[in-house]
Enzyme design. Structure first.
Site, PDB file in Angstrom:
ATOM      1  N   ARG A 163       0.831  -1.223   0.000  1.00  0.00           N
ATOM      2  CA  ARG A 163       0.000   0.000   0.000  1.00  0.00           C
ATOM      3  C   ARG A 163       0.861   1.266   0.000  1.00  0.00           C
ATOM      4  O   ARG A 163       0.475   2.278   0.583  1.00  0.00           O
ATOM      5  CB  ARG A 163      -0.952   0.036   1.208  1.00  0.00           C
ATOM      6  CG  ARG A 163      -2.023  -1.044   1.193  1.00  0.00           C
ATOM      7  CD  ARG A 163      -3.159  -0.678   2.155  1.00  0.00           C
ATOM      8  NE  ARG A 163      -3.993  -1.837   2.421  1.00  0.00           N
ATOM      9  CZ  ARG A 163      -4.296  -2.305   3.632  1.00  0.00           C
ATOM     10  NH1 ARG A 163      -3.828  -1.702   4.712  1.00  0.00           N
ATOM     11  NH2 ARG A 163      -5.060  -3.354   3.783  1.00  0.00           N
ATOM     12  N   ARG A 176      -3.538   6.295   1.053  1.00  0.00           N
ATOM     13  CA  ARG A 176      -4.180   7.424   1.733  1.00  0.00           C
ATOM     14  C   ARG A 176      -3.262   8.183   2.690  1.00  0.00           C
ATOM     15  O   ARG A 176      -3.596   9.283   3.101  1.00  0.00           O
ATOM     16  CB  ARG A 176      -5.406   6.925   2.503  1.00  0.00           C
ATOM     17  CG  ARG A 176      -6.569   6.522   1.601  1.00  0.00           C
ATOM     18  CD  ARG A 176      -7.694   5.928   2.409  1.00  0.00           C
ATOM     19  NE  ARG A 176      -7.372   4.605   2.918  1.00  0.00           N
ATOM     20  CZ  ARG A 176      -8.112   3.931   3.793  1.00  0.00           C
ATOM     21  NH1 ARG A 176      -9.220   4.474   4.275  1.00  0.00           N
ATOM     22  NH2 ARG A 176      -7.754   2.732   4.202  1.00  0.00           N
ATOM     23  N   ARG A 186      -7.120  11.036  -5.786  1.00  0.00           N
ATOM     24  CA  ARG A 186      -8.322  10.225  -5.524  1.00  0.00           C
ATOM     25  C   ARG A 186      -9.574  11.101  -5.602  1.00  0.00           C
ATOM     26  O   ARG A 186     -10.594  10.711  -6.169  1.00  0.00           O
ATOM     27  CB  ARG A 186      -8.170   9.585  -4.148  1.00  0.00           C
ATOM     28  CG  ARG A 186      -9.431   9.008  -3.526  1.00  0.00           C
ATOM     29  CD  ARG A 186      -9.841   7.700  -4.148  1.00  0.00           C
ATOM     30  NE  ARG A 186     -10.911   7.105  -3.389  1.00  0.00           N
ATOM     31  CZ  ARG A 186     -12.176   7.528  -3.389  1.00  0.00           C
ATOM     32  NH1 ARG A 186     -12.513   8.574  -4.108  1.00  0.00           N
ATOM     33  NH2 ARG A 186     -13.111   6.901  -2.694  1.00  0.00           N
ATOM     34  N   ASP A 239      -6.931  -3.012  -7.275  1.00  0.00           N
ATOM     35  CA  ASP A 239      -7.589  -3.591  -6.112  1.00  0.00           C
ATOM     36  C   ASP A 239      -7.682  -5.095  -6.303  1.00  0.00           C
ATOM     37  O   ASP A 239      -7.743  -5.576  -7.440  1.00  0.00           O
ATOM     38  CB  ASP A 239      -9.001  -3.000  -5.944  1.00  0.00           C
ATOM     39  CG  ASP A 239      -9.595  -3.368  -4.588  1.00  0.00           C
ATOM     40  OD1 ASP A 239      -9.224  -2.715  -3.600  1.00  0.00           O
ATOM     41  OD2 ASP A 239     -10.388  -4.321  -4.519  1.00  0.00           O
ATOM     42  N   TYR A 253     -14.962 -12.528   0.071  1.00  0.00           N
ATOM     43  CA  TYR A 253     -15.761 -11.338  -0.249  1.00  0.00           C
ATOM     44  C   TYR A 253     -16.974 -11.695  -1.112  1.00  0.00           C
ATOM     45  O   TYR A 253     -18.063 -11.148  -0.928  1.00  0.00           O
ATOM     46  CB  TYR A 253     -14.905 -10.300  -0.971  1.00  0.00           C
ATOM     47  CG  TYR A 253     -13.835  -9.683  -0.108  1.00  0.00           C
ATOM     48  CD1 TYR A 253     -14.134  -8.615   0.733  1.00  0.00           C
ATOM     49  CD2 TYR A 253     -12.537 -10.167  -0.125  1.00  0.00           C
ATOM     50  CE1 TYR A 253     -13.148  -8.041   1.538  1.00  0.00           C
ATOM     51  CE2 TYR A 253     -11.548  -9.606   0.671  1.00  0.00           C
ATOM     52  CZ  TYR A 253     -11.865  -8.545   1.499  1.00  0.00           C
ATOM     53  OH  TYR A 253     -10.887  -7.980   2.293  1.00  0.00           O
TER      54      TYR A 253
END
Length: 354
Positions: free
Chosen positions: A27, A31, A40, A77, A154
Site C-alpha cells: 500500500r 491514503r 483520488r 484492487d 468477499y
C-alpha cells in the site's frame, strides 16, 4: 521497453547477490500521502481511479518521487476479478467493499466464468503498460492478485467479514460448491497475472489476506492448493528475464514450509513471526519479504530506525531478503515516518551484503 536501471528487488527475489537490501511497502501508494488523496478526489471514486490508466499511473509513481524505493506496485484492487464476473461491486461509505450479488446458491456459482482479460479487465492491463512505460526502467513493476480463498470470502460473504460465517458454513456443509468457486477463481487469477506479465509486470504477488483464519487442514485444502495451482500456471520467464512470484498469507507463519513447496520464489511474512526463525525453516528454498509491524511507523523516527536495524540483524548476512512491512501501511501514518523507515533500510543494510 527501457532497460532496468535498478534490478536489486528482482535479484533479491531470486536470491542473487545485491549491494543492499531492497525495500518497498505494501500500500505504498495510498491514503497516507496527501498527493494520493488529491488524485483520488480528482478521480471521483476509488474504482474510477483504478479504471483511469493515467491516474492509476500517477498514484503508482507518487511514492517513488518521495522515497528511494526499489519497486513500484500496480495501483489497483484485489476485487477487480469478482467485479469483472458481474457481482455488482461497490464501495460503501464507511463499510468498505460490498457485492450486490453474493454467491449463496449453486445457481449463483454455476454462472461464474473466467473474465475476458481484454474486454473485462483491459483497463488493468492498460494501467500496467502505462506505468511500465512511465517508469522508464527506474525500478521494476509488481503486478498482483488476491488469492482464490481471499476473493471467495468477499464474493460469498458479500463484503468484509469478522467471522466468515457464511463462507465457513459453505466450506463445511457444501465443500464441492466452494471448490467450484475456487477453481474458477484460480483459472481467472492465472489468466489475470499472465496478462499483467505480458503487459509489463516484472514480478507478481498473490495476496492471501484471509488464509490465516483457516485451520491447517482447511488452509491446505481451500487456500494453499489453489495458490499452488496458480504458481504452476504462471509465465516463468518473459522478455528474456525470470518473472518471480511472491506468496503472502497474512497469519500464515505456521505454514512456511508448505508455502515454499508451491514453487513460489519468495514468501511474504507478516509481523507475527521472527524473520531469523523463518529463514532457518525455509533455508535457501525461497526469498523472504517483510516483516516490520506497520504500527512501528506510528513511533518516532529513532525508534523506527532501531526496529529496522533489529530486523536486518535478525535476517543476517546474505541475499534473499526484501524489506517490507508485515502488511499494508496504515492511512494515518506521517509520510516523514515512512521516509525514516526507507532511509534506515538504505543506510543500515549494506553491511549485510559486503
Amino acid at each position: 521497453m527501457a532497460d532496468l536501471q535498478n534490478d536489486r528487488f528482482l535479484k533479491a527475489l531470486l536470491r542473487e547477490p545485491v549491494d543492499r537490501t531492497p525495500v518497498w511497502m505494501m500500500r505504498q501508494a495510498g491514503r497516507y500521502l496527501p498527493e494520493y488523496r488529491a488524485t483520488r478526489a480528482q478521480a471521483g471514486s476509488f474504482m474510477d481511479l483504478c479504471r483511469n490508466k493515467e491516474l492509476a499511473c500517477e498514484v503508482t509513481l507518487q511514492p517513488l518521487e518521495r522515497y528511494p524505493l526499489d519497486a513500484a506496485i500496480l495501483f489497483s484492487d484485489i476485487l477487480t476479478i469478482p467485479d469483472a464476473m458481474g457481482l455488482g461491486l461497490r464501495f460503501a461509505q464507511g463499510e468498505g467493499p460490498v457485492f450486490d450479488k453474493p454467491l449463496r446458491t449453486q445457481a449463483d456459482v454455476d454462472k461464474l466464468y473466467v473474465p475476458d482479460m481484454g474486454s473485462d479487465l483491459g483497463y488493468v492491463m492498460d494501467a500496467v503498460s502505462t506505468i511500465r512505460t512511465a517508469l522508464n526502467g527506474k525500478v521494476p513493476l509488481i503486478g498482483f492478485s488476491g488469492s482464490p480463498w481471499t476473493l471467495a470470502t468477499y464474493m460469498v460473504e458479500g463484503g468484509s467479514s469478522k467471522t466468515f460465517a457464511i463462507i465457513k458454513a459453505m466450506m463445511f456443509d457444501e465443500p464441492k460448491m466452494l471448490h467450484q468457486i475456487l477453481d474458477v477463481l484460480a483459472d481467472s487469477v492465472i489468466a489475470y497475472l499472465n496478462a499483467q506479465i505480458q503487459a509489463g509486470a516484472q514480478a507478481v504477488q498473490i495476496f492471501d489476506t484471509w488464509g490465516g483464519v483457516l485451520t491447517p487442514r482447511d488452509y491446505n485444502e481451500f487456500s494453499l492448493r489453489y495458490m499452488a495451482k496458480i504458481v504452476d500456471g504462471l509465465i516463468k520467464e518473459y522478455d528474456g528475464r525470470k518473472v518471480p512470484c511472491i506468496l503472502f498469507t497474512k497469519g500464515g507463519g505456521q505454514w512456511l514450509e508448505a508455502m515454499a513447496d508451491t514453487g513460489a520464489d519468495a514468501l511474504g511474512l507478516d509481523w507475527t513471526m521472527n524473520i531469523d526463525e523463518a529463514r532457518a525453516r525455509v533455508g535457501n528454498r525461497v526469498a523472504l519479504q517483510g516483516n516490520m509491524d506497520p504500527a512501528v511507523l506510528y513511533a518516532s523516527p529513532e525508534r523506527i530506525r532501531q526496529e529496522v536495524g533489529s530486523i536486518l540483524a535478525a535476517y543476517g548476512k546474505g541475499t534473499g531478503h526484501i524489506f517490507n512491512l508485515g502488511h499494508g501501511i496504515h492511512p494515518e501514518i506521517k509520510p516523514e515516518h515512512a521516509e525514516a523507515f526507507i532511509k534506515a533500510v538504505v543506510e543500515l543494510s549494506p553491511q549485510y551484503h559486503s
